[in-house]
Scaffold this motif. Structure first.
Motif, PDB file in Angstrom:
ATOM      1  N   LEU A  28       1.224   1.989  -5.748  1.00  0.00           N
ATOM      2  CA  LEU A  28       2.380   1.742  -4.895  1.00  0.00           C
ATOM      3  C   LEU A  28       3.645   2.037  -5.687  1.00  0.00           C
ATOM      4  O   LEU A  28       3.715   1.747  -6.880  1.00  0.00           O
ATOM      5  CB  LEU A  28       2.426   0.259  -4.494  1.00  0.00           C
ATOM      6  N   THR A  29       4.629   2.608  -5.037  1.00  0.00           N
ATOM      7  CA  THR A  29       5.968   2.604  -5.625  1.00  0.00           C
ATOM      8  C   THR A  29       6.669   1.389  -5.037  1.00  0.00           C
ATOM      9  O   THR A  29       6.029   0.551  -4.393  1.00  0.00           O
ATOM     10  CB  THR A  29       6.763   3.867  -5.255  1.00  0.00           C
ATOM     11  N   GLU A  30       7.989   1.298  -5.200  1.00  0.00           N
ATOM     12  CA  GLU A  30       8.742   0.197  -4.596  1.00  0.00           C
ATOM     13  C   GLU A  30       8.407   0.044  -3.117  1.00  0.00           C
ATOM     14  O   GLU A  30       8.223  -1.054  -2.629  1.00  0.00           O
ATOM     15  CB  GLU A  30      10.260   0.461  -4.706  1.00  0.00           C
ATOM     16  N   ASP A  31       8.354   1.163  -2.422  1.00  0.00           N
ATOM     17  CA  ASP A  31       8.218   1.076  -0.969  1.00  0.00           C
ATOM     18  C   ASP A  31       7.267   2.116  -0.351  1.00  0.00           C
ATOM     19  O   ASP A  31       7.315   2.386   0.844  1.00  0.00           O
ATOM     20  CB  ASP A  31       9.604   1.177  -0.311  1.00  0.00           C
ATOM     21  N   ARG A  32       6.407   2.690  -1.167  1.00  0.00           N
ATOM     22  CA  ARG A  32       5.448   3.687  -0.662  1.00  0.00           C
ATOM     23  C   ARG A  32       4.065   3.449  -1.232  1.00  0.00           C
ATOM     24  O   ARG A  32       3.920   3.051  -2.389  1.00  0.00           O
ATOM     25  CB  ARG A  32       5.850   5.115  -1.083  1.00  0.00           C
ATOM     26  N   LEU A  33       3.061   3.801  -0.420  1.00  0.00           N
ATOM     27  CA  LEU A  33       1.694   3.911  -0.937  1.00  0.00           C
ATOM     28  C   LEU A  33       1.542   5.342  -1.415  1.00  0.00           C
ATOM     29  O   LEU A  33       1.826   6.289  -0.670  1.00  0.00           O
ATOM     30  CB  LEU A  33       0.686   3.617   0.176  1.00  0.00           C
ATOM     31  N   LEU A  34       1.114   5.527  -2.654  1.00  0.00           N
ATOM     32  CA  LEU A  34       1.000   6.885  -3.179  1.00  0.00           C
ATOM     33  C   LEU A  34      -0.207   7.606  -2.586  1.00  0.00           C
ATOM     34  O   LEU A  34      -1.292   7.026  -2.458  1.00  0.00           O
ATOM     35  CB  LEU A  34       0.880   6.849  -4.707  1.00  0.00           C
ATOM     36  N   THR A 163     -10.307 -11.322  -4.369  1.00  0.00           N
ATOM     37  CA  THR A 163      -8.891 -11.118  -4.033  1.00  0.00           C
ATOM     38  C   THR A 163      -8.423  -9.702  -4.399  1.00  0.00           C
ATOM     39  O   THR A 163      -7.554  -9.147  -3.727  1.00  0.00           O
ATOM     40  CB  THR A 163      -7.995 -12.189  -4.692  1.00  0.00           C
ATOM     41  N   THR A 164      -9.034  -9.103  -5.430  1.00  0.00           N
ATOM     42  CA  THR A 164      -8.659  -7.706  -5.721  1.00  0.00           C
ATOM     43  C   THR A 164      -9.247  -6.770  -4.653  1.00  0.00           C
ATOM     44  O   THR A 164      -8.626  -5.756  -4.326  1.00  0.00           O
ATOM     45  CB  THR A 164      -9.108  -7.266  -7.137  1.00  0.00           C
ATOM     46  N   GLN A 165     -10.393  -7.122  -4.115  1.00  0.00           N
ATOM     47  CA  GLN A 165     -10.920  -6.333  -2.989  1.00  0.00           C
ATOM     48  C   GLN A 165      -9.962  -6.410  -1.794  1.00  0.00           C
ATOM     49  O   GLN A 165      -9.718  -5.410  -1.108  1.00  0.00           O
ATOM     50  CB  GLN A 165     -12.300  -6.854  -2.550  1.00  0.00           C
ATOM     51  N   LEU A 166      -9.428  -7.614  -1.562  1.00  0.00           N
ATOM     52  CA  LEU A 166      -8.481  -7.748  -0.437  1.00  0.00           C
ATOM     53  C   LEU A 166      -7.247  -6.890  -0.665  1.00  0.00           C
ATOM     54  O   LEU A 166      -6.725  -6.267   0.267  1.00  0.00           O
ATOM     55  CB  LEU A 166      -8.092  -9.216  -0.229  1.00  0.00           C
ATOM     56  N   ALA A 167      -6.786  -6.829  -1.910  1.00  0.00           N
ATOM     57  CA  ALA A 167      -5.628  -5.977  -2.219  1.00  0.00           C
ATOM     58  C   ALA A 167      -5.981  -4.506  -1.985  1.00  0.00           C
ATOM     59  O   ALA A 167      -5.202  -3.745  -1.391  1.00  0.00           O
ATOM     60  CB  ALA A 167      -5.176  -6.201  -3.664  1.00  0.00           C
ATOM     61  N   ALA A 168      -7.170  -4.106  -2.423  1.00  0.00           N
ATOM     62  CA  ALA A 168      -7.600  -2.718  -2.251  1.00  0.00           C
ATOM     63  C   ALA A 168      -7.742  -2.375  -0.768  1.00  0.00           C
ATOM     64  O   ALA A 168      -7.316  -1.307  -0.306  1.00  0.00           O
ATOM     65  CB  ALA A 168      -8.927  -2.497  -2.978  1.00  0.00           C
ATOM     66  N   LEU A 169      -8.305  -3.295  -0.013  1.00  0.00           N
ATOM     67  CA  LEU A 169      -8.526  -3.040   1.417  1.00  0.00           C
ATOM     68  C   LEU A 169      -7.218  -3.017   2.194  1.00  0.00           C
ATOM     69  O   LEU A 169      -7.080  -2.278   3.168  1.00  0.00           O
ATOM     70  CB  LEU A 169      -9.495  -4.084   1.983  1.00  0.00           C
ATOM     71  N   ALA A 170      -6.239  -3.808   1.751  1.00  0.00           N
ATOM     72  CA  ALA A 170      -4.918  -3.744   2.391  1.00  0.00           C
ATOM     73  C   ALA A 170      -4.319  -2.353   2.171  1.00  0.00           C
ATOM     74  O   ALA A 170      -3.694  -1.777   3.076  1.00  0.00           O
ATOM     75  CB  ALA A 170      -4.005  -4.837   1.832  1.00  0.00           C
ATOM     76  N   MET A 171      -4.550  -1.794   0.981  1.00  0.00           N
ATOM     77  CA  MET A 171      -4.064  -0.424   0.734  1.00  0.00           C
ATOM     78  C   MET A 171      -4.828   0.581   1.593  1.00  0.00           C
ATOM     79  O   MET A 171      -4.250   1.568   2.063  1.00  0.00           O
ATOM     80  CB  MET A 171      -4.186  -0.066  -0.756  1.00  0.00           C
ATOM     81  N   LEU A 172      -6.103   0.331   1.816  1.00  0.00           N
ATOM     82  CA  LEU A 172      -6.867   1.225   2.699  1.00  0.00           C
ATOM     83  C   LEU A 172      -6.307   1.174   4.125  1.00  0.00           C
ATOM     84  O   LEU A 172      -6.137   2.219   4.773  1.00  0.00           O
ATOM     85  CB  LEU A 172      -8.355   0.843   2.700  1.00  0.00           C
ATOM     86  N   ALA A 173      -5.997  -0.029   4.598  1.00  0.00           N
ATOM     87  CA  ALA A 173      -5.422  -0.158   5.945  1.00  0.00           C
ATOM     88  C   ALA A 173      -4.121   0.637   6.044  1.00  0.00           C
ATOM     89  O   ALA A 173      -3.868   1.345   7.028  1.00  0.00           O
ATOM     90  CB  ALA A 173      -5.195  -1.635   6.272  1.00  0.00           C
ATOM     91  N   LEU A 174      -3.313   0.532   4.992  1.00  0.00           N
ATOM     92  CA  LEU A 174      -2.052   1.283   4.950  1.00  0.00           C
ATOM     93  C   LEU A 174      -2.299   2.791   4.932  1.00  0.00           C
ATOM     94  O   LEU A 174      -1.647   3.557   5.655  1.00  0.00           O
ATOM     95  CB  LEU A 174      -1.304   0.930   3.665  1.00  0.00           C
ATOM     96  N   GLU A 188       6.066   1.215   6.625  1.00  0.00           N
ATOM     97  CA  GLU A 188       5.356   1.359   5.352  1.00  0.00           C
ATOM     98  C   GLU A 188       6.121   0.635   4.238  1.00  0.00           C
ATOM     99  O   GLU A 188       5.537  -0.126   3.457  1.00  0.00           O
ATOM    100  CB  GLU A 188       5.178   2.838   4.987  1.00  0.00           C
ATOM    101  N   ALA A 189       7.422   0.853   4.209  1.00  0.00           N
ATOM    102  CA  ALA A 189       8.236   0.230   3.159  1.00  0.00           C
ATOM    103  C   ALA A 189       8.119  -1.291   3.225  1.00  0.00           C
ATOM    104  O   ALA A 189       7.959  -1.968   2.198  1.00  0.00           O
ATOM    105  CB  ALA A 189       9.691   0.667   3.312  1.00  0.00           C
ATOM    106  N   GLU A 190       8.155  -1.821   4.460  1.00  0.00           N
ATOM    107  CA  GLU A 190       8.085  -3.268   4.607  1.00  0.00           C
ATOM    108  C   GLU A 190       6.709  -3.790   4.163  1.00  0.00           C
ATOM    109  O   GLU A 190       6.597  -4.795   3.452  1.00  0.00           O
ATOM    110  CB  GLU A 190       8.357  -3.628   6.066  1.00  0.00           C
ATOM    111  N   LEU A 191       5.666  -3.083   4.581  1.00  0.00           N
ATOM    112  CA  LEU A 191       4.303  -3.523   4.242  1.00  0.00           C
ATOM    113  C   LEU A 191       4.045  -3.443   2.740  1.00  0.00           C
ATOM    114  O   LEU A 191       3.405  -4.319   2.157  1.00  0.00           O
ATOM    115  CB  LEU A 191       3.279  -2.673   5.006  1.00  0.00           C
TER     116      LEU A 191
END
Ligand code: F6R
Length: 367
Positions: A28-34, A163-174, A188-191
């Protein structure tokens, strides 16, 4: 090493802010998923995806259940989630352009690996493994991979891996939401900003340790407990029940709160503590009325509620306050933390072998 912690599990619970931050870092950057987060092939693979099948076992399965709510919401695409040992022995029909996702801490779970191998033969658009061990079989064999960066997990009961899986899956949703053009750059920026708050939110929740230790005394002599949640908090409740049963050997079950009337309400009396999760979301009023029914039947309640949801402690109920206004993306991980600590303290009071519960192995490499 365990350092000053009495058990690896407690150490690993406290490592979660760092483990989650590491999992989000460089993706992630400040407001983007890479775009590179899921590897060079991911963008083309995610575009035009028409559905997602998620397969896992145990705690990793619970992570998948939580992800369903987030992927359906952000990517507007149907998601099904299934236990690997069931999936692999039916005849799963694979519609066109579906993505197969398997989730595993170890990457060696026999049923999950067998499910991936079967999926590769069945013609999914792509396969993705979310895993914590880079040199594992699952990572070697999946088309795409997203590594969680929990570090080695020694305690048999999974905490930071979850909890790291949840973080990874949130990125997948994004990522799926972006690929399917369902979220604007502003959203995207807000999420992304929401997601970046998760390590600090977990850190703050760890401060509940002392009151949770006291609360554990209420549960220690019980033989049963019921966990309740709605929406994405329902699988969080399932994970809470699994944690309690595996390390304290107290029989625990989770129910979607809306199901109470359809059976489990019959179990409620003063010997059946009810642990309920009530964030400030669109379902909180519904959970409140579900809990009123429990209270009216003499049930004892332990409520984890967002600030200002109006729950007050009385002789039958204990209330633990969590912050309000927490994003949908991070709420499930946040509500997981006090449940881990509660189970831990109950297990310590009961004198079980917390890091190596009886009959269980860390990695289930035979079916
Ligand atoms: C429970 C627990 C297990 C694992 C399950 C899958 O605390 O750790 O339920 O989640 O055995 O293991 P992995 O994720 O390695 O495939």
């Amino acid at each position: 090493e365990r350092g000053d912690y009495r058990h690896y599990m407690l150490k690993e619970i406290h490592e979660q802010p760092r483990a989650v931050a590491d999992t989000l870092a460089e993706r992630l950057t400040e407001d983007r998923l890479l775009a590179a987060a899921f590897g060079p092939k991911a963008e083309a693979a995610f575009e035009n995806i028409k559905g997602v099948h998620i397969i896992a076992c145990g705690t990793s399965y619970h992570a998948g259940l939580i992800a369903r709510y987030q992927i359906e919401q952000l990517a507007n695409v149907p998601v099904s989630v299934e236990i690997a040992s069931e999936y692999r022995y039916r005849n799963p029909v694979v519609p066109k352009d579906h993505l197969f996702v398997c989730i595993s801490q170890s990457g060696e779970t026999a049923d999950t690996l067998a499910a991936l191998r079967m999926a590769k033969e069945r013609g999914y658009r792509e396969t993705l493994a979310i895993c914590n061990v880079p040199e594992s079989s699952l990572v070697r064999e999946a088309g795409l991979t997203l590594m969680t960066r929990a570090g080695p997990e020694i305690g048999v009961a999974s905490t930071k891996a979850f909890t790291t899986q949840l973080a990874a899956l949130a990125m997948l949703a994004l990522a799926l939401g972006k690929a399917r053009e369902q979220i604007s750059p502003e959203q995207e920026a807000e999420l992304v900003r929401d997601l970046r708050q998760l390590p600090a939110q977990i850190e703050a929740a760890l401060d509940l340790d002392a009151p949770l230790k006291r609360l554990a005394e209420l549960l220690v002599d019980n033989r049963h407990a019921l966990f309740l949640g709605r929406g994405a908090q329902y699988p969080v409740a399932m994970e809470g029940a699994l944690k309690l049963k595996e390390i304290s050997y107290i029989h625990a079950e989770a129910y979607a709160a809306g199901e109470l009337k359809h059976g489990p309400l019959a179990l409620v009396d003063e010997h059946m503590p009810i642990i309920a999760l009530v964030p400030d979301d669109e379902l909180s009023e519904k959970v409140r009325s579900n809990l009123e029914e429990v209270r009216a039947r003499g049930g004892r309640l332990i409520i984890f509620a967002a600030e200002d949801t109006g729950f007050e402690a009385d002789e039958h109920s204990h209330v633990m306050i969590l912050p309000r206004g927490v994003s949908k993306l991070t709420r499930p991980a946040l509500y997981t933390i006090p449940l881990q600590l509660l189970s831990y303290h109950v297990a310590v009071l009961r004198g079980t072998d917390v890091d190596k519960p009886r009959n269980l192995a860390k990695s289930v490499t035979v079916e």
